[in-house]
Design a protein around this motif. Structure first.
Motif, short mmCIF file in Angstrom:
data_model
loop_
_atom_site.label_atom_id
_atom_site.label_comp_id
_atom_site.label_asym_id
_atom_site.label_seq_id
_atom_site.Cartn_x
_atom_site.Cartn_y
_atom_site.Cartn_z
N ALA A 129 9.44 6.76 5.24
CA ALA A 129 8.33 7.71 5.80
C ALA A 129 8.30 9.04 4.92
N LYS A 130 9.72 9.58 4.67
CA LYS A 130 9.80 10.94 4.11
C LYS A 130 9.18 10.69 2.39
N GLN A 131 9.71 9.64 1.60
CA GLN A 131 9.06 9.45 0.60
C GLN A 131 7.76 9.22 0.43
N CYS A 132 7.02 8.84 1.60
CA CYS A 132 5.52 8.78 1.65
C CYS A 132 4.74 9.86 2.37
N PRO A 176 0.73 -1.23 0.04
CA PRO A 176 -0.07 0.01 -0.03
C PRO A 176 0.73 1.30 -0.05
N ALA A 177 1.99 1.51 0.73
CA ALA A 177 2.60 2.63 0.88
C ALA A 177 3.34 2.95 -0.47
N MET A 230 4.37 4.47 10.12
CA MET A 230 4.78 3.50 9.19
C MET A 230 4.58 2.06 10.05
N VAL A 231 4.46 1.19 9.14
CA VAL A 231 4.36 -0.20 9.59
C VAL A 231 5.09 -0.85 8.40
N GLN A 237 4.04 7.19 -4.76
CA GLN A 237 4.02 7.02 -6.27
C GLN A 237 4.99 6.41 -7.05
N LYS A 238 5.51 5.42 -6.62
CA LYS A 238 6.72 4.89 -7.16
C LYS A 238 6.27 3.49 -7.84
#
Length: 314
Positions: A154-157, A111-112, A164-165, A117-118
């Protein structure tokens, strides 16, 4: 709007509530991120593999492990069905994000990815994004990510590490094997996208594929697992109408068809990008047209290739 990250929080809670039963272990890092060892140092389990796979699908699919018989051999099969397969498979399940920091290497999916958006081109094609504060990532790796890796993800998301998990497993593990067995539809959807087909036209899908046995080393396992999809993976797609591009969406159309992935990966020194991309397709596709009532079948099953890859005599 569908949020694949919010969809899966209940599955994560189930894993955390039943760690001992599922053979997994969670850790709370200094940056407050949660990481769950589902098959790195821990043994994992079939039950954990099912939840891991359902999380990777953004909560849009259901997975079960069912018995199958191939030439008198009892083979475990992963069976999956989903709605919104473009989002479930391409927007979540596809392993499309390479993670690499000093001392750590892995492949992220789940999901992340929709938050990061990668890769961007896929999310443009399927017209999907997620804006959840919670971020759940599946990681295929030989080691557990630490604070540095989770800070980066986390930064990328665009979220905080405490939101974050990360669920982590080696490919050559019980959990990894179950997850790879759920990829027949994903491979079909990805191949159709490569062919220029509008994958948003696929409204629902199901798939079945052998679960590869664990092997002595990772490359042997990956070869057997990929062979399971290319030579015995099945996908059933509900689409708007028939389309000639489905003819090229099975592995049989590849110039490398008939060769095992282990040999191909050895030739490419483990670089997937150097293997003929058209072989990354399921063995057999059934396509049912919603508008025209058509039913088409493409590709074929090859039990001899599959059993040979598993080290069994046909």
């Amino acid at each position: 709007m569908i949020s694949v990250n919010e969809n899966v929080t209940k599955y994560v809670d189930t894993l955390l509530d039943r760690e001992e039963e599922y053979g997994i272990k969670s850790y709370y890092l200094e940056n407050k991120a949660t990481v769950i060892d589902c098959g790195v140092s821990m043994p994992g389990s079939i039950g954990a593999g099912i939840l891991f796979a359902e999380i990777s699908l953004g909560g849009l699919g259901k997975v079960s492990v069912v018995p199958g018989i191939i030439d008198s051999y009892y083979i475990n099969f992963a069976q999956v069905y989903m709605d919104q397969p473009a989002i479930a498979c391409l927007g979540s399940q596809k392993p499309g994000w390479k993670l690499k920091t000093e001392g750590f290497s892995g492949t992220a999916y789940g999901p992340a990815r929709a938050l990061s958006q990668k890769p961007k081109a896929i999310y443009t094609a399927i017209d999907y994004s997620d804006d959840s504060e919670v971020a759940v990532i599946n990681i295929e790796a030989q080691a557990m990510p630490g604070v540095k890796e989770m800070d980066y993800i986390a930064k990328q998301c665009s979220t905080d590490p405490e939101c974050m998990v990360a669920l982590v497993a080696r490919p050559n593990s019980i959990v990894g094997s179950v997850v790879n067995g759920t990829r027949a539809v994903e491979w079909a959807m990805n191949r159709l996208l490569q062919l220029g087909y509008d994958v948003k036209n696929v409204s629902s899908a199901s798939g079945a594929c052998p679960i590869a046995p664990l092997k002595k080393d990772d490359m042997q396992f990956i070869g057997a697992s990929f062979d399971g999809i290319s030579y015995y993976g099945l996908a059933y797609l509900y689409v708007k109408a028939r389309d000639d591009r489905f003819r090229d969406a099975t592995s049989q159309t590849s110039k490398s068809y008939g060769r095992g992935f282990l040999a191909l990966l050895k030739e490419s020194q483990g670089d997937y990008s150097k293997v003929d991309p058209t072989l990354f397709a399921p063995a057999r596709i059934m396509v049912n047209g919603l508008q025209d009532g058509s039913l088409e079948a493409y590709g074929k099953l090859d039990p001899a290739m599959l059993l040979g890859s598993y080290g069994l005599k046909s």
